[in-house]
Design a protein around this motif. Structure first.
Motif, short mmCIF file in Angstrom:
data_model
loop_
_atom_site.label_atom_id
_atom_site.label_comp_id
_atom_site.label_asym_id
_atom_site.label_seq_id
_atom_site.Cartn_x
_atom_site.Cartn_y
_atom_site.Cartn_z
N ASP A 36 0.63 -1.22 0.06
CA ASP A 36 -0.08 0.02 -0.01
C ASP A 36 0.78 1.46 -0.07
N GLY A 37 1.90 1.25 0.95
CA GLY A 37 2.82 2.31 0.74
C GLY A 37 3.58 2.45 -0.46
N GLY A 38 3.98 1.41 -1.26
CA GLY A 38 4.51 1.63 -2.35
C GLY A 38 3.52 2.02 -3.56
N ARG A 39 2.44 1.55 -3.33
CA ARG A 39 1.12 2.12 -4.29
C ARG A 39 1.09 3.54 -4.12
N GLU A 40 1.07 4.29 -3.14
CA GLU A 40 0.88 5.58 -2.68
C GLU A 40 2.14 6.44 -3.21
N ALA A 41 3.43 5.87 -3.03
CA ALA A 41 4.57 6.62 -3.54
C ALA A 41 4.71 6.37 -4.83
N PHE A 42 4.52 5.34 -5.67
CA PHE A 42 4.53 5.45 -7.14
C PHE A 42 3.60 6.13 -7.75
N GLY A 43 2.20 6.21 -7.05
CA GLY A 43 1.16 6.81 -7.67
C GLY A 43 1.51 8.39 -7.66
N ARG A 44 2.10 8.92 -6.55
CA ARG A 44 2.63 10.25 -6.35
C ARG A 44 3.60 10.61 -7.38
N CYS A 45 4.41 9.64 -7.88
CA CYS A 45 5.57 9.79 -8.90
C CYS A 45 4.98 10.33 -10.36
N VAL A 46 3.97 9.32 -10.49
CA VAL A 46 3.35 9.31 -11.91
C VAL A 46 2.60 10.84 -11.98
N ALA A 47 2.09 11.12 -10.82
CA ALA A 47 1.14 12.28 -10.57
C ALA A 47 2.13 13.43 -10.99
N ILE A 48 3.19 13.46 -10.49
CA ILE A 48 4.20 14.61 -10.57
C ILE A 48 4.87 14.45 -12.05
N ASP A 49 5.08 13.39 -12.61
CA ASP A 49 5.65 13.25 -13.97
C ASP A 49 5.18 12.28 -14.69
N GLU A 50 4.17 12.27 -15.80
CA GLU A 50 3.64 11.45 -16.41
C GLU A 50 4.26 10.68 -17.29
N GLU A 51 5.49 11.06 -17.34
CA GLU A 51 6.26 10.54 -18.36
C GLU A 51 7.43 9.52 -17.74
N ASP A 52 6.97 9.20 -16.55
CA ASP A 52 8.01 8.37 -15.74
C ASP A 52 7.49 6.91 -15.75
N GLY A 53 7.97 6.22 -16.95
CA GLY A 53 7.72 4.79 -17.37
C GLY A 53 8.13 3.90 -16.35
N GLU A 54 9.09 4.11 -15.57
CA GLU A 54 9.44 3.21 -14.59
C GLU A 54 8.86 3.00 -13.46
N SER A 55 8.03 4.21 -13.02
CA SER A 55 7.22 4.41 -12.02
C SER A 55 5.80 3.85 -12.30
N TRP A 56 5.56 3.92 -13.47
CA TRP A 56 4.38 3.29 -13.88
C TRP A 56 4.35 1.91 -13.76
N SER A 57 5.53 1.38 -14.21
CA SER A 57 5.85 -0.09 -14.19
C SER A 57 5.73 -0.63 -12.69
N ASN A 58 6.48 0.08 -11.73
CA ASN A 58 6.51 -0.06 -10.30
C ASN A 58 5.16 -0.21 -9.78
N LEU A 59 4.20 0.96 -10.21
CA LEU A 59 2.84 1.00 -9.74
C LEU A 59 1.93 -0.25 -9.97
N ALA A 60 2.15 -0.59 -11.30
CA ALA A 60 1.42 -1.84 -11.46
C ALA A 60 1.99 -2.97 -10.70
N SER A 61 3.39 -3.20 -10.46
CA SER A 61 3.62 -4.21 -9.62
C SER A 61 3.09 -4.02 -8.31
#
Length: 912
Positions: free
Chosen positions: A607-632
Motif C-alpha cells: 500500500d505504501g509503495g502504491r501511494e509513493a509510485f502513484g505520486r511519482c506518476v502524478a508529478i511526472d506522467e512520463e516516468d515509465g519506470e514508476s508506472w511499471s512499479n505502480l503496476a507491480s
C-alpha cells in the motif's frame, strides 16, 4: 460592490495608465496609482499614506506584529483598500525591478520604514536579513543575497490583509506566490486551499481577451514552476484561445546554410495575432516589418549575430506558402509574417517551454522549440519578452558546436544589461508590462546559468568566481571537486559554519558592531550542514541530523539526504521514516517518492509503495519506470504469498499465479503498465510484464501486440540468439483463435428472443483475434525464430483456417526442428553412446515424434491440392522420414524393444 476601483485595478494589472479622472476616487489615490503604473515607486512608497502604513510600533519582530499592527484602514474603506493594494503593487514591482529587470532602484526599505525614536536603530543590512529569514518557506531558504528582500515580504503582509472591495487581490496574490517561489532554493508546493482559491476565482475582466489570456497564462506558469507540465499546458492553450492566437508548426521550403544548393522543407511556426495593438504605443519603438528582426531603437536587448561561416543567421524560406495547403494560416508568407502582440509572444514562449519539458529525451526537441523562439525574436516588441526569447535561444544553442559561442556571449550580454540606466535603455514600465506573463529568471539565476555554461565549456575557474560572488556554496564545492580540490570545498563549508568566512551580507554589520561570529539564518545553516554531510560520508548521519535539528525539523533536504544514505545501505525501515518526513515537507520531488516506493517494496508494504509510485506518476506522467512499479504494487496488494523483488520492482512474472489478487487490482496494474509503455516504448521487460497481465485479464489482442514488441526489441538488441519468446503465451493466443468456429457464419450471438443471430467479432478470440495472431507469426516470430513449438502452433492455426498446404509445411518444419529431425540429419547428441539410458529415453521420445509426423502426413496429405501432390506424394514423404530416422539410429538402438514400432510403421506405409 463598488465598481469604480476596477479601472485603476485594470491599469495596475496591465501596466498601462489609461484611467480618466473620476470624482469617485480621491486625487491622491489616482496620483499614487499613476506613479506606480509609470514605475515611480519612490514617490508612491514615500507618500503620506505609505508613511502611515509603514510606521513601526517597535523594531522587534520586524515583519511580525510590529508591522502587522500598523496595517489599518481609514474611514473610507474602499479608498483605503485601493491605496493598500497600490502600495503593495509598488513594493512588489520595486522588488522585481531590483532583482529581475533592472535598472537599480532609487529607494531602499530603510527609506520607507518609520521607526520609533526610542527603538533600536535599523540598517539596510539587518532589515534584509530579517526579510530573508521571514521569506523561508517549507524548509527551503530564500536566496540570502536577494536585493531589498524586505519589499517582497512587505508585499506579502499587505496582500494578506482582508480585502472586501478590491476585486483583483487574488490575482496579485498569485503573482506574489510566483515570485516567491523563484526566490526559494527549491519550489515548495502551495496548499490545496491556496491553489483552489486561484482556480475558483472569477476574473472580473473575463470579457477582455487580453486580461483573460494573462490570467490563464500566469496560472499555467505557476503549475510550470511546480513541474506540473500537463496542467500548465492546458492553461497555456486556454490563454491562446482567450486571445484568439492562431499558430501552427509546419514546413516550408528553404535553406539553412550558406552553401546549400537544394531547397529542403524547414520547420516554421506560422502565427497570427487577433488582439488589437500598436507596437509604437506598447514600447515606444516600432519594429520594421519589411525587415524582420530589426528595430528602429535600442530599447530591446541586443541580438548578437551568429557570424558563422556555414550557418545562415536565420532560415531563408524560398517558398511563400507553407507545405500544408490545408492550413488555416496558409495565407501567411513564412518570409514576411505579421508582428505579434507581446502577450501572444509570451504565450508562444510558454508553449515552447512546455515542448521542452514534455519531450526531454526526444531528438527533435530543439528543432521544435527553435521555430517558436525565432517567431518571437523576428519582431521585438517588448524588452522583457525579447530578453526571454534570447535566453531561450541561448539555451537551445548551447549544445551545438557552431552556435555555442554565440550562446555564451548572448547570455553574458543579457546578464550585463540588467543594471543599465542609460537613456537609450528600455524604461521601467516597459520592462514590467509583461513581466508576469513570462518565466524570466532572477538576476542571480541568470548569472548562475552563465556559470554553468562556463562549466560546460570547461572554464571551471571562471564559473567558480561567479559562484563565489553569488555565495552559492553548494556550486562552489562542486567546482572545487571538479578541480580535484575536495578538501578546499570542505574547508569553505566549515569556515562558513564556524563564522570565520564572512559573507558579503554580514560585512557591513560586522564592521560597525564588531561582531566576532557570523549569525547564519537557520535554513541556510541547515543547508550547509547537508552539504558537509555530502562531502564527509563517514559523518553523514551526524551532519544530516544536525541539519534537521537546526532547521526546527523543517529541512526537507536533510531528510532526503538521510533517507538516501539509509537506502544505499539497505536500511529500509529508516529510509521510509526519513523520506515520509521529506515528502511531507516538499511533495513535489518525484525522486524522493520513487526511493520511498522502492523502500516500501523491500519491506513488502504494498500500500505504501502504491501511494509513493502513484505520486511519482502524478508529478511526472512520463516516468515509465514508476508506472511499471505502480503496476507491480497493484499485483501484490492483498496477497499473502511472498515474492522476491528487485530494486526497480518491475518483475511481474508469474503474478497471475497468486489466486488472492482481486481482478480489480489486476485491471489497475494492466492500465498502469499500458500508460507507462507510452513513455518506455523500448523497454522489453515492461512489455513482457504487460503481456502476462494482459493474458490474465483477458486482453489477448494487447497480449499479442506485447509479445511482438518483446520479440522485436530483444532481437534488435541481442540478435537471433537472444530473442525472448514466451511460447506458453503464443499457444494461449492460438488456442483463443482456434476454440471459436472456423466458419464466421457459425459464430453468432443467439439472442434470448430467438431472433436470427448476427456474426460476432470479439477482438480477443476467434476471427477478431486472427489477424493480429497471423501478423504476429508472419511478420515477427517466423522470420526470427525456428522452434518445434512455434511451428506446431502455426500449423494448428493453418489447420483451423483450412490452409492445408501451409499447415502441412508448418508440421514438416516443426519435425525438422524436433529431436527426431535433428537425429535424421545427424545433428543430435543422442547418437553418442556415452549417454547411456538418457540417450535411450530421448530416442524413444523421438520415435513418438516420427509416428506423429507420419500421422499428420496421412491426415493432411489427401487434402493437399498442390505442393505434396496428393496420396503418392505424402506416402513417399512419410516413408522417407521413417527410413531416414531408422538409418541414422539402427546401429545404436536396433536392439531396443521400441525398434519394432518403427518397423511396423514402415510396413504400414508400404501397404497403404
Amino acid at each position: 460592490m463598488p465598481l469604480h476601483t476596477l479601472p485603476i485595478e485594470k491599469a495596475l494589472l496591465t501596466g498601462k495608465w489609461d484611467v480618466q479622472t473620476t470624482e469617485s476616487i480621491q486625487k491622491e489615490g489616482l496620483e499614487i496609482a499613476e506613479k506606480v503604473v509609470n514605475g515611480s515607486f519612490r514617490e508612491a512608497l514615500t507618500s503620506s499614506f505609505a508613511r502611515k502604513l509603514f510606521s513601526l510600533s517597535s523594531t522587534d519582530d520586524l515583519f511580525g506584529q510590529a508591522l502587522n499592527g500598523s496595517v489599518s484602514l481609514s474611514q473610507d474603506e474602499v479608498e483605503s483598500e485601493l491605496l493598500l493594494l497600490i502600495v503593495a503593487v509598488a513594493c512588489l514591482h520595486a522588488f522585481v525591478q531590483a532583482n529581475y529587470t533592472g535598472p537599480d532602484l532609487d529607494i531602499k526599505p530603510l527609506d520607507i520604514l518609520v521607526t520609533p525614536s526610542n527603538g533600536t536603530p535599523l540598517t539596510d543590512d539587518n532589515i534584509d536579513q530579517a526579510a530573508v529569514s521571514a521569506l523561508a518557506y517549507g524548509g527551503e531558504p530564500a536566496y540570502h543575497l536577494a536585493r531589498h528582500a524586505a519589499f517582497l515580504k512587505l508585499t506579502q503582509i499587505l496582500l494578506n490583509t482582508p480585502y472586501k472591495h478590491c476585486q483583483t487581490i487574488v490575482w496579485w496574490r498569485l503573482r506574489t506566490h510566483l515570485i516567491h517561489q523563484q526566490v526559494l532554493d527549491e519550489p515548495v508546493v502551495l496548499s490545496e486551499d491556496v491553489l483552489a482559491t486561484f482556480q475558483r476565482w472569477q476574473n472580473p475582466f473575463a470579457s477582455d481577451p487580453e486580461l483573460a489570456g494573462r490570467l490563464h497564462l500566469e496560472q499555467g506558469l505557476l503549475h510550470h514552476t511546480f513541474a506540473q507540465d500537463r496542467i500548465a499546458a492546458e492553461y497555456f492553450v486556454k490563454a491562446a484561445r482567450a486571445t484568439d492566437l492562431q499558430y501552427e508548426l509546419t514546413g516550408a521550403l528553404g535553406k539553412r546554410t550558406k552553401f546549400q544548393q537544394n531547397e529542403l522543407s524547414q520547420l516554421v511556426l506560422l502565427a497570427e495575432s487577433h488582439l488589437p495593438f500598436d507596437t509604437s504605443a506598447i514600447n515606444g519603438t516600432t519594429a520594421v516589418q519589411d525587415h524582420p528582426g530589426k528595430e528602429s531603437s535600442s530599447s530591446v536587448p541586443e541580438t548578437l549575430a551568429l557570424n558563422d561561416d556555414t550557418l545562415l543567421e536565420q532560415t531563408e524560406f524560398t517558398s511563400s506558402n507553407p507545405a500544408s495547403s490545408n492550413s488555416r494560416l496558409s495565407h501567411i508568407d513564412p518570409t514576411r509574417q505579421p508582428p505579434l502582440h507581446p502577450l501572444d509572444q509570451c504565450i508562444l514562449l510558454s508553449l515552447c517551454l512546455n515542448v521542452r519539458n514534455t519531450s526531454p529525451l526526444h531528438g527533435l526537441t530543439s528543432e521544435q522549440m527553435s521555430p517558436y523562439v525565432a517567431r518571437v525574436i523576428s519582431h521585438p516588441c517588448n524588452w522583457s519578452v525579447h530578453t526571454m526569447a534570447l535566453l531561450l535561444r541561448s539555451r537551445l544553442e548551447s549544445t551545438r558546436t557552431r552556435t555555442v559561442e554565440r550562446s555564451a556571449l548572448q547570455l553574458q550580454a543579457l546578464v550585463d544589461q540588467m543594471p543599465a540606466t542609460d537613456k537609450e535603455a528600455a524604461p521601467i514600465p516597459e520592462r514590467l508590462r509583461f513581466f508576469h506573463s513570462i518565466s524570466l529568471p532572477t538576476r542571480w539565476e541568470m548569472e548562475k546559468e552563465l556559470a554553468e555554461r562556463f562549466i560546460s565549456l570547461g572554464v571551471i575557474k571562471s564559473a567558480l568566481e561567479i559562484f563565489e560572488r553569488l555565495e552559492m556554496w553548494e556550486e562552489v564545492v562542486k567546482c572545487h571537486v571538479s578541480l580535484e580540490r575536495a578538501d578546499r570545498g570542505v574547508a569553505v563549508i566549515r569556515e562558513l559554519l564556524e563564522g570565520s568566512k564572512v559573507e558579503s551580507e554580514t560585512v557591513l554589520a560586522r564592521s560597525k558592531a564588531g561582531v566576532k561570529q557570523q549569525t547564519l539564518d537557520k535554513t541556510r545553516e541547515a543547508k550547509l550542514w547537508c552539504i558537509l554531510g555530502d562531502l564527509e560520508p563517514e559523518k553523514a548521519v551526524e551532519h544530516y541530523k544536525r541539519a534537521w535539528e537546526i532547521s526546527g525539523e523543517t529541512s526537507g533536504r536533510a531528510m532526503r539526504s538521510l533517507g538516501g544514505y539509509y537506502f544505499a545501505r539497505a536500511e529500509y525501515k529508516e529510509t521510509v521514516e526519513c523520506l515520509r518526513r521529506a515528502v511531507k515537507i516538499n511533495p513535489l520531488l518525484s525522486r524522493s517518492w520513487f526511493i520511498l516506493g522502492c523502500a516500501c517494496m523491500r519491506l513488502e508494504d504494498w500500500d505504501g509503495g502504491r501511494e509513493a509510485f502513484g505520486r511519482c506518476v502524478a508529478i511526472d506522467e512520463e516516468d515509465g519506470e514508476s508506472w511499471s512499479n505502480l503496476a507491480s504494487m497493484y499485483l501484490r496488494m492483498g496477497t499473502t504469498k511472498k515474492k522476491d523483488d528487485d530494486d526497480e520492482g518491475d518483475k511481474a512474472e508469474n503474478s497471475s499465479d497468486v489466486p488472492s489478487i482481486p481482478h480489480s487490482h489486476k485491471m489497475l496494474g494492466y492500465r498502469a503498465l499500458k500508460q507507462g509503455l507510452k513513455h518506455s516504448y523500448d523497454n522489453w521487460r515492461m512489455w513482457s510484464n504487460y503481456m502476462i497481465i494482459a493474458i490474465d485479464v483477458g486482453e489477448l489482442a494487447e497480449a499479442c501486440r506485447a509479445l511482438a514488441r518483446v520479440v522485436e526489441e530483444t532481437s534488435a538488441k541481442a540478435g537471433a540468439e537472444g530473442v525472448v519468446l514466451d511460447e506458453d503465451v503464443l499457444d494461449r493466443l492460438v488456442n483463443a483463435v482456434t476454440r471459436a468456429p472456423s466458419n464466421p457464419e457459425d459464430a453468432v450471438d443467439q439472442s434470448a428472443s430467438g431472433a436470427v443471430g448476427t456474426p460476432m467479432v470479439n477482438p480477443n478470440e476467434g476471427h477478431g483475434l486472427l489477424p493480429r495472431v497471423l501478423d504476429l507469426f508472419e511478420r515477427t516470430v517466423l522470420p526470427r525464430i525456428s522452434s518445434t513449438r512455434v511451428f506446431r502452433a502455426y500449423a494448428r492455426l493453418m489447420t483451423w483456417q483450412g490452409r492445408w498446404d501451409d499447415a502441412l509445411k508448418a508440421w514438416m518444419d516443426a519435425y525438422r526442428e524436433s529431436e527426431a529431425g535433428k537425429i535424421s540429419r545427424g545433428e543430435s547428441d543422442v547418437l553418442n553412446s556415452n549417454q547411456g539410458d538418457a540417450a535411450r529415453v530421448l530416442w524413444r521420445e523421438a520415435v513418438g515424434e516420427v509416428e506423429e509426423i507420419v500421422e499428420v502426413l496421412r491426415n493432411l496429405g489427401g487434402k493437399v491440392a498442390a505442393g505434396y501432390g496428393g496420396v503418392k506424394k505424402w506416402k513417399l514423404q512419410a516413408r522417407t522420414v521413417v527410413r531416414s530416422f531408422m538409418g541414422r539410429t539402427r546401429e545404436d538402438f536396433e536392439d531396443d524393444p521400441e525398434w519394432g514400432r518403427l518397423e511396423s510403421l514402415l510396413e504400414e506405409l508400404k501397404q497403404d
